[in-house]
Design a protein around this motif. Structure first.
Motif, PDB file in Angstrom:
ATOM      1  N   GLY A 133       0.809  -1.210   0.000  1.00 41.14           N
ATOM      2  CA  GLY A 133       0.000   0.000   0.000  1.00 41.14           C
ATOM      3  C   GLY A 133       0.839   1.256   0.000  1.00 41.14           C
ATOM      4  O   GLY A 133       2.004   1.255  -0.406  1.00 41.14           O
ATOM      5  N   SER A 134       0.246   2.333   0.495  1.00 39.75           N
ATOM      6  CA  SER A 134       0.929   3.625   0.516  1.00 39.75           C
ATOM      7  C   SER A 134       0.313   4.514   1.582  1.00 39.75           C
ATOM      8  O   SER A 134      -0.838   4.338   1.978  1.00 39.75           O
ATOM      9  CB  SER A 134       0.832   4.305  -0.850  1.00 39.75           C
ATOM     10  N   TYR A 135       1.110   5.458   2.048  1.00 40.81           N
ATOM     11  CA  TYR A 135       0.608   6.471   2.971  1.00 40.81           C
ATOM     12  C   TYR A 135       1.376   7.766   2.781  1.00 40.81           C
ATOM     13  O   TYR A 135       2.455   7.791   2.185  1.00 40.81           O
ATOM     14  CB  TYR A 135       0.673   6.004   4.431  1.00 40.81           C
ATOM     15  N   VAL A 136       0.804   8.841   3.297  1.00 46.36           N
ATOM     16  CA  VAL A 136       1.423  10.154   3.240  1.00 46.36           C
ATOM     17  C   VAL A 136       1.768  10.568   4.655  1.00 46.36           C
ATOM     18  O   VAL A 136       0.936  10.457   5.564  1.00 46.36           O
ATOM     19  CB  VAL A 136       0.484  11.191   2.600  1.00 46.36           C
ATOM     20  N   TYR A 137       2.985  11.047   4.860  1.00 43.60           N
ATOM     21  CA  TYR A 137       3.392  11.541   6.164  1.00 43.60           C
ATOM     22  C   TYR A 137       3.838  12.992   6.031  1.00 43.60           C
ATOM     23  O   TYR A 137       4.580  13.339   5.108  1.00 43.60           O
ATOM     24  CB  TYR A 137       4.548  10.726   6.752  1.00 43.60           C
ATOM     25  N   ARG A 138       3.398  13.829   6.970  1.00 46.13           N
ATOM     26  CA  ARG A 138       3.772  15.243   6.931  1.00 46.13           C
ATOM     27  C   ARG A 138       4.032  15.752   8.342  1.00 46.13           C
ATOM     28  O   ARG A 138       3.317  15.402   9.283  1.00 46.13           O
ATOM     29  CB  ARG A 138       2.677  16.080   6.275  1.00 46.13           C
ATOM     30  N   ASN A 139       5.062  16.574   8.465  1.00 44.58           N
ATOM     31  CA  ASN A 139       5.305  17.322   9.686  1.00 44.58           C
ATOM     32  C   ASN A 139       5.855  18.691   9.280  1.00 44.58           C
ATOM     33  O   ASN A 139       5.942  18.983   8.084  1.00 44.58           O
ATOM     34  CB  ASN A 139       6.227  16.541  10.639  1.00 44.58           C
ATOM     35  N   PRO A 140       6.212  19.574  10.226  1.00 44.48           N
ATOM     36  CA  PRO A 140       6.672  20.908   9.815  1.00 44.48           C
ATOM     37  C   PRO A 140       7.918  20.911   8.944  1.00 44.48           C
ATOM     38  O   PRO A 140       8.235  21.926   8.326  1.00 44.48           O
ATOM     39  CB  PRO A 140       6.947  21.596  11.161  1.00 44.48           C
ATOM     40  N   SER A 308       1.057  14.533  10.684  1.00 45.73           N
ATOM     41  CA  SER A 308      -0.036  13.675  10.221  1.00 45.73           C
ATOM     42  C   SER A 308       0.479  12.498   9.410  1.00 45.73           C
ATOM     43  O   SER A 308       1.540  12.573   8.781  1.00 45.73           O
ATOM     44  CB  SER A 308      -1.032  14.474   9.369  1.00 45.73           C
ATOM     45  N   LEU A 309      -0.262  11.426   9.481  1.00 44.45           N
ATOM     46  CA  LEU A 309      -0.046  10.242   8.648  1.00 44.45           C
ATOM     47  C   LEU A 309      -1.413   9.822   8.125  1.00 44.45           C
ATOM     48  O   LEU A 309      -2.380   9.755   8.886  1.00 44.45           O
ATOM     49  CB  LEU A 309       0.591   9.125   9.465  1.00 44.45           C
ATOM     50  N   LYS A 310      -1.483   9.539   6.840  1.00 43.75           N
ATOM     51  CA  LYS A 310      -2.760   9.156   6.245  1.00 43.75           C
ATOM     52  C   LYS A 310      -2.551   8.032   5.246  1.00 43.75           C
ATOM     53  O   LYS A 310      -1.874   8.206   4.233  1.00 43.75           O
ATOM     54  CB  LYS A 310      -3.409  10.356   5.542  1.00 43.75           C
ATOM     55  N   THR A 311      -3.115   6.874   5.544  1.00 44.46           N
ATOM     56  CA  THR A 311      -3.035   5.743   4.613  1.00 44.46           C
ATOM     57  C   THR A 311      -3.897   6.025   3.395  1.00 44.46           C
ATOM     58  O   THR A 311      -5.055   6.428   3.510  1.00 44.46           O
ATOM     59  CB  THR A 311      -3.516   4.448   5.298  1.00 44.46           C
ATOM     60  N   GLN A 312      -3.343   5.794   2.225  1.00 44.13           N
ATOM     61  CA  GLN A 312      -4.075   5.949   0.981  1.00 44.13           C
ATOM     62  C   GLN A 312      -4.528   4.605   0.428  1.00 44.13           C
ATOM     63  O   GLN A 312      -5.555   4.512  -0.239  1.00 44.13           O
ATOM     64  CB  GLN A 312      -3.204   6.654  -0.057  1.00 44.13           C
ATOM     65  N   LYS A 313      -3.737   3.566   0.707  1.00 48.78           N
ATOM     66  CA  LYS A 313      -4.069   2.242   0.193  1.00 48.78           C
ATOM     67  C   LYS A 313      -3.439   1.189   1.092  1.00 48.78           C
ATOM     68  O   LYS A 313      -2.312   1.350   1.558  1.00 48.78           O
ATOM     69  CB  LYS A 313      -3.540   2.081  -1.239  1.00 48.78           C
TER      70      LYS A 313
END
Length: 337
Positions: A133-140, A308-313
Protein backbone atom coordinates in the motif's frame (compact mmCIF):
# COMPACT_ATOMS: atom_id res chain seq x y z
CA UNK A 1 33.71 15.48 6.22
CA UNK A 2 31.06 18.17 6.86
CA UNK A 3 29.00 16.88 3.91
CA UNK A 4 29.19 13.29 5.18
CA UNK A 5 28.04 14.35 8.65
CA UNK A 6 25.20 16.36 7.15
CA UNK A 7 24.02 13.38 5.09
CA UNK A 8 24.29 11.10 8.11
CA UNK A 9 22.35 13.51 10.32
CA UNK A 10 19.62 13.90 7.69
CA UNK A 11 19.34 10.14 7.36
CA UNK A 12 19.22 9.54 11.13
CA UNK A 13 16.57 12.16 11.81
CA UNK A 14 14.33 10.91 9.01
CA UNK A 15 14.36 7.14 9.35
CA UNK A 16 14.16 4.62 12.19
CA UNK A 17 15.42 7.07 14.86
CA UNK A 18 12.86 9.78 14.15
CA UNK A 19 10.46 8.81 16.97
CA UNK A 20 12.94 7.79 19.65
CA UNK A 21 12.78 9.79 22.88
CA UNK A 22 16.21 11.25 23.56
CA UNK A 23 16.33 13.46 26.65
CA UNK A 24 19.25 14.70 28.77
CA UNK A 25 19.26 11.44 30.69
CA UNK A 26 19.69 9.52 27.42
CA UNK A 27 22.52 11.84 26.33
CA UNK A 28 24.46 11.08 29.50
CA UNK A 29 23.78 7.37 28.98
CA UNK A 30 25.21 7.49 25.46
CA UNK A 31 28.38 9.14 26.71
CA UNK A 32 28.77 6.57 29.50
CA UNK A 33 28.39 3.73 27.04
CA UNK A 34 30.89 5.19 24.62
CA UNK A 35 33.42 5.65 27.41
CA UNK A 36 32.91 2.11 28.66
CA UNK A 37 32.80 0.75 25.08
CA UNK A 38 29.85 -1.50 25.81
CA UNK A 39 27.40 -2.84 23.26
CA UNK A 40 23.81 -2.41 24.46
CA UNK A 41 21.92 -2.59 21.18
CA UNK A 42 18.94 -4.94 20.98
CA UNK A 43 17.54 -4.46 17.50
CA UNK A 44 17.86 -5.51 13.87
CA UNK A 45 20.77 -3.06 13.29
CA UNK A 46 23.86 -4.98 12.13
CA UNK A 47 26.97 -4.82 14.31
CA UNK A 48 28.94 -3.67 11.26
CA UNK A 49 27.16 -0.32 11.34
CA UNK A 50 26.60 0.09 15.07
CA UNK A 51 29.65 2.36 15.31
CA UNK A 52 28.25 4.63 12.62
CA UNK A 53 24.93 4.88 14.48
CA UNK A 54 26.70 5.68 17.74
CA UNK A 55 28.70 8.46 16.10
CA UNK A 56 25.55 9.78 14.48
CA UNK A 57 23.76 9.95 17.81
CA UNK A 58 26.68 11.81 19.39
CA UNK A 59 26.74 14.21 16.43
CA UNK A 60 23.03 14.94 16.83
CA UNK A 61 23.42 15.45 20.59
CA UNK A 62 26.09 18.11 20.21
CA UNK A 63 24.79 19.84 17.10
CA UNK A 64 21.05 19.82 17.71
CA UNK A 65 20.85 19.53 21.50
CA UNK A 66 17.26 18.34 21.13
CA UNK A 67 15.21 15.20 20.61
CA UNK A 68 15.28 13.36 17.34
CA UNK A 69 12.51 14.37 14.99
CA UNK A 70 9.67 12.45 13.49
CA UNK A 71 9.91 11.03 9.97
CA UNK A 72 11.57 9.57 6.87
CA UNK A 73 14.07 10.61 4.27
CA UNK A 74 15.08 12.49 1.15
CA UNK A 75 16.40 10.04 -1.43
CA UNK A 76 15.78 7.60 -4.62
CA UNK A 77 14.14 9.03 -7.70
CA UNK A 78 11.22 7.05 -9.14
CA UNK A 79 10.16 7.50 -12.75
CA UNK A 80 6.60 8.84 -13.05
CA UNK A 81 4.25 7.60 -15.74
CA UNK A 82 1.28 9.52 -17.12
CA UNK A 83 -0.98 7.06 -15.27
CA UNK A 84 0.03 8.63 -11.95
CA UNK A 85 2.00 5.59 -10.79
CA UNK A 86 5.52 5.51 -9.45
CA UNK A 87 7.64 2.71 -10.85
CA UNK A 88 10.79 1.67 -9.01
CA UNK A 89 13.92 0.13 -10.49
CA UNK A 90 12.70 -3.43 -9.87
CA UNK A 91 9.45 -2.79 -11.73
CA UNK A 92 7.20 -3.02 -8.66
CA UNK A 93 4.24 -0.70 -9.18
CA UNK A 94 1.84 0.68 -6.60
CA UNK A 95 -1.23 2.72 -7.48
CA UNK A 96 -1.43 6.20 -5.99
CA UNK A 97 -5.22 6.09 -5.78
CA UNK A 98 -6.53 7.83 -2.68
CA UNK A 99 -10.04 6.39 -3.16
CA UNK A 100 -9.06 2.73 -3.27
CA UNK A 101 -10.36 0.74 -0.30
CA UNK A 102 -8.72 -2.00 1.68
CA UNK A 103 -9.14 -5.51 0.32
CA UNK A 104 -8.96 -7.59 3.50
CA UNK A 105 -10.53 -10.80 4.77
CA UNK A 106 -9.70 -10.14 8.42
CA UNK A 107 -12.60 -10.90 10.72
CA UNK A 108 -13.93 -8.26 13.06
CA UNK A 109 -12.40 -8.41 16.51
CA UNK A 110 -14.40 -8.09 19.73
CA UNK A 111 -14.16 -4.88 21.71
CA UNK A 112 -10.61 -4.27 22.86
CA UNK A 113 -9.37 -2.80 26.12
CA UNK A 114 -6.62 -0.19 26.29
CA UNK A 115 -4.02 -2.83 27.14
CA UNK A 116 -5.19 -5.04 24.27
CA UNK A 117 -4.98 -2.16 21.81
CA UNK A 118 -1.51 -1.23 23.05
CA UNK A 119 -0.31 -4.84 22.85
CA UNK A 120 -1.67 -5.23 19.33
CA UNK A 121 -0.02 -2.04 18.10
CA UNK A 122 3.32 -3.15 19.58
CA UNK A 123 3.02 -6.60 17.96
CA UNK A 124 1.45 -5.93 14.57
CA UNK A 125 3.88 -8.52 13.12
CA UNK A 126 1.64 -11.26 14.52
CA UNK A 127 -1.58 -10.13 12.85
CA UNK A 128 -0.77 -10.14 9.13
CA UNK A 129 1.54 -11.98 6.71
CA UNK A 130 1.70 -9.68 3.70
CA UNK A 131 0.93 -6.02 3.15
CA UNK A 132 1.13 -3.57 0.29
CA UNK A 133 0.00 0.00 0.00
CA UNK A 134 0.93 3.63 0.52
CA UNK A 135 0.61 6.47 2.97
CA UNK A 136 1.42 10.15 3.24
CA UNK A 137 3.39 11.54 6.16
CA UNK A 138 3.77 15.24 6.93
CA UNK A 139 5.30 17.32 9.69
CA UNK A 140 6.67 20.91 9.82
CA UNK A 141 9.89 19.73 8.16
CA UNK A 142 8.94 16.87 5.83
CA UNK A 143 6.23 16.04 3.32
CA UNK A 144 6.60 12.49 2.14
CA UNK A 145 4.82 9.69 0.31
CA UNK A 146 5.72 6.09 1.13
CA UNK A 147 4.98 3.14 -1.17
CA UNK A 148 5.65 -0.38 0.11
CA UNK A 149 5.27 -4.14 -0.29
CA UNK A 150 6.07 -6.70 2.39
CA UNK A 151 5.95 -10.48 2.63
CA UNK A 152 6.60 -12.13 6.03
CA UNK A 153 5.22 -15.58 5.21
CA UNK A 154 7.15 -18.68 6.33
CA UNK A 155 9.78 -16.53 8.04
CA UNK A 156 11.45 -15.67 4.73
CA UNK A 157 11.02 -11.91 4.71
CA UNK A 158 11.02 -9.89 1.51
CA UNK A 159 10.10 -6.26 1.22
CA UNK A 160 10.32 -3.03 -0.72
CA UNK A 161 9.79 0.60 0.25
CA UNK A 162 10.17 3.80 -1.69
CA UNK A 163 9.92 7.05 0.28
CA UNK A 164 9.47 10.11 -1.93
CA UNK A 165 10.09 13.61 -0.61
CA UNK A 166 7.31 15.81 -2.01
CA UNK A 167 9.33 19.02 -1.88
CA UNK A 168 12.41 17.81 -3.74
CA UNK A 169 10.92 14.76 -5.52
CA UNK A 170 13.97 12.86 -4.29
CA UNK A 171 13.60 9.51 -2.57
CA UNK A 172 15.18 6.50 -0.91
CA UNK A 173 14.51 2.87 -1.74
CA UNK A 174 14.88 0.07 0.79
CA UNK A 175 14.83 -3.58 -0.31
CA UNK A 176 14.78 -6.50 2.13
CA UNK A 177 15.63 -10.06 1.13
CA UNK A 178 15.93 -12.70 3.85
CA UNK A 179 18.54 -11.28 6.25
CA UNK A 180 19.95 -8.56 3.97
CA UNK A 181 18.90 -4.94 3.56
CA UNK A 182 19.82 -2.84 0.52
CA UNK A 183 19.37 0.93 0.65
CA UNK A 184 19.64 2.92 -2.57
CA UNK A 185 20.16 6.69 -2.52
CA UNK A 186 19.34 7.73 -6.06
CA UNK A 187 20.19 11.40 -5.65
CA UNK A 188 23.71 10.61 -4.41
CA UNK A 189 23.99 7.44 -6.51
CA UNK A 190 25.06 5.52 -3.42
CA UNK A 191 24.07 2.23 -1.83
CA UNK A 192 24.41 0.48 1.52
CA UNK A 193 24.11 -3.31 1.82
CA UNK A 194 23.87 -4.64 5.38
CA UNK A 195 23.05 -7.87 7.16
CA UNK A 196 20.35 -8.00 9.82
CA UNK A 197 20.36 -10.60 12.58
CA UNK A 198 16.59 -10.59 13.02
CA UNK A 199 13.75 -8.88 11.16
CA UNK A 200 10.79 -10.41 12.96
CA UNK A 201 11.38 -11.05 16.64
CA UNK A 202 9.15 -12.77 19.16
CA UNK A 203 6.08 -11.07 20.61
CA UNK A 204 6.85 -8.56 23.32
CA UNK A 205 4.80 -8.02 26.47
CA UNK A 206 3.96 -4.61 27.89
CA UNK A 207 6.17 -5.30 30.90
CA UNK A 208 9.12 -5.94 28.58
CA UNK A 209 8.70 -2.67 26.66
CA UNK A 210 9.42 -0.24 29.49
CA UNK A 211 12.31 -0.92 31.84
CA UNK A 212 15.60 0.22 33.34
CA UNK A 213 19.14 -0.36 32.10
CA UNK A 214 22.27 -1.08 34.13
CA UNK A 215 22.62 2.62 34.94
CA UNK A 216 19.06 2.93 36.23
CA UNK A 217 17.89 5.00 33.28
CA UNK A 218 14.52 4.41 31.66
CA UNK A 219 14.77 2.48 28.42
CA UNK A 220 12.37 1.13 25.82
CA UNK A 221 12.95 -2.39 24.48
CA UNK A 222 11.99 -2.68 20.82
CA UNK A 223 10.68 -5.70 19.03
CA UNK A 224 12.54 -6.51 15.83
CA UNK A 225 10.53 -5.82 12.68
CA UNK A 226 11.24 -5.18 9.00
CA UNK A 227 12.28 -1.64 8.02
CA UNK A 228 9.31 -1.38 5.65
CA UNK A 229 6.36 0.98 6.15
CA UNK A 230 7.30 1.31 9.79
CA UNK A 231 5.29 4.43 10.66
CA UNK A 232 2.10 2.65 9.67
CA UNK A 233 2.72 -1.13 9.67
CA UNK A 234 5.00 -1.19 12.74
CA UNK A 235 4.33 2.05 14.67
CA UNK A 236 6.35 0.95 17.70
CA UNK A 237 8.16 4.25 18.41
CA UNK A 238 5.00 6.33 18.01
CA UNK A 239 2.99 3.99 20.25
CA UNK A 240 5.68 3.66 22.91
CA UNK A 241 5.96 7.45 23.18
CA UNK A 242 2.32 8.49 22.94
CA UNK A 243 0.46 5.70 24.72
CA UNK A 244 2.78 4.91 27.63
CA UNK A 245 0.51 6.60 30.18
CA UNK A 246 -2.99 5.10 29.83
CA UNK A 247 -4.46 8.01 31.81
CA UNK A 248 -3.46 10.39 29.02
CA UNK A 249 -5.62 8.83 26.29
CA UNK A 250 -9.09 7.40 25.72
CA UNK A 251 -10.84 5.10 23.27
CA UNK A 252 -13.24 7.44 21.54
CA UNK A 253 -15.23 5.28 19.13
CA UNK A 254 -15.17 2.77 16.30
CA UNK A 255 -15.73 3.81 12.72
CA UNK A 256 -14.90 2.84 9.14
CA UNK A 257 -11.81 4.08 7.37
CA UNK A 258 -11.28 3.05 3.74
CA UNK A 259 -13.98 0.44 4.29
CA UNK A 260 -12.31 -1.21 7.29
CA UNK A 261 -12.99 -1.16 11.04
CA UNK A 262 -10.75 1.23 12.97
CA UNK A 263 -10.57 2.23 16.62
CA UNK A 264 -10.29 5.98 17.18
CA UNK A 265 -8.02 7.04 20.06
CA UNK A 266 -7.68 10.58 21.34
CA UNK A 267 -5.26 11.80 23.97
CA UNK A 268 -3.02 14.50 25.38
CA UNK A 269 0.73 14.59 25.00
CA UNK A 270 3.12 14.60 27.94
CA UNK A 271 5.14 17.75 28.60
CA UNK A 272 8.14 16.03 27.04
CA UNK A 273 6.32 15.12 23.82
CA UNK A 274 4.66 18.54 23.61
CA UNK A 275 8.04 20.15 23.23
CA UNK A 276 9.43 17.44 20.96
CA UNK A 277 6.51 17.29 18.53
CA UNK A 278 5.21 20.88 18.85
CA UNK A 279 1.76 19.51 19.71
CA UNK A 280 -0.51 19.25 22.74
CA UNK A 281 -2.88 16.44 21.70
CA UNK A 282 -3.21 13.59 19.20
CA UNK A 283 -5.70 11.33 17.48
CA UNK A 284 -5.07 7.82 16.10
CA UNK A 285 -7.14 5.68 13.75
CA UNK A 286 -6.01 2.11 14.50
CA UNK A 287 -6.82 -0.86 12.26
CA UNK A 288 -8.79 -2.98 14.69
CA UNK A 289 -7.80 -6.44 13.46
CA UNK A 290 -4.05 -5.83 13.20
CA UNK A 291 -3.06 -2.73 15.20
CA UNK A 292 -1.70 -1.02 12.06
CA UNK A 293 -1.74 2.78 12.34
CA UNK A 294 -4.02 3.85 9.50
CA UNK A 295 -4.14 7.54 10.28
CA UNK A 296 -2.61 9.92 12.80
CA UNK A 297 -2.90 13.61 13.57
CA UNK A 298 -1.28 15.74 16.28
CA UNK A 299 -2.67 19.18 17.12
CA UNK A 300 -1.32 22.49 18.34
CA UNK A 301 -2.95 24.40 21.19
CA UNK A 302 -4.90 26.31 18.52
CA UNK A 303 -6.25 23.05 17.07
CA UNK A 304 -4.13 23.06 13.92
CA UNK A 305 -2.71 19.79 12.55
CA UNK A 306 1.06 19.68 13.12
CA UNK A 307 2.05 16.08 12.26
CA UNK A 308 -0.04 13.68 10.22
CA UNK A 309 -0.05 10.24 8.65
CA UNK A 310 -2.76 9.16 6.25
CA UNK A 311 -3.04 5.74 4.61
CA UNK A 312 -4.08 5.95 0.98
CA UNK A 313 -4.07 2.24 0.19
CA UNK A 314 -3.64 -1.00 2.13
CA UNK A 315 -4.05 -4.59 0.96
CA UNK A 316 -3.45 -7.31 3.55
CA UNK A 317 -2.57 -11.00 3.12
CA UNK A 318 -2.69 -11.05 -0.66
CA UNK A 319 0.11 -13.35 -1.95
CA UNK A 320 3.23 -11.52 -3.09
CA UNK A 321 5.83 -13.53 -5.06
CA UNK A 322 9.25 -13.48 -3.39
CA UNK A 323 10.77 -12.94 -6.84
CA UNK A 324 9.61 -9.32 -6.65
CA UNK A 325 12.34 -8.55 -4.13
CA UNK A 326 15.84 -8.60 -5.58
CA UNK A 327 19.02 -7.05 -4.20
CA UNK A 328 20.14 -5.49 -7.47
CA UNK A 329 22.76 -2.75 -7.14
CA UNK A 330 22.81 -0.37 -10.15
CA UNK A 331 26.18 -0.34 -11.90
CA UNK A 332 26.60 3.42 -11.56
CA UNK A 333 26.12 3.38 -7.77
CA UNK A 334 29.02 3.52 -5.36
CA UNK A 335 29.15 2.14 -1.83
CA UNK A 336 28.14 4.61 0.84
CA UNK A 337 31.09 5.60 3.01
Amino acid sequence: MDEKLKKLRDHMTTTDFKNIRFDDEKKQLVMKRIINQKETTKSWIPKAVSTIFSLAIVFIVFFSGRHLLFDSSNLVQGSKESSGKIVNQEGITLSDNTNEVIDSNHENSPDLSKKEILYRMLNTNDYFKTAQGSYVYRNPYIKQKVFYKLNMEKGDIGGYEQAVNEQSNSSVTTIVKSDKILTLHEEQKEYLLTKAFSLNGDSISLDEVYGKDEYGSSVITYRERPPIGRDSLFPFEIVANYLEDEKQWEIEQEENYLGEKVIVIRGDLSAFNRETHQSVSFKFWVHKATGILMKMETYSAEGNVVNSLKTQKLILDKPIPSSEFQLNIPKDFKKMM
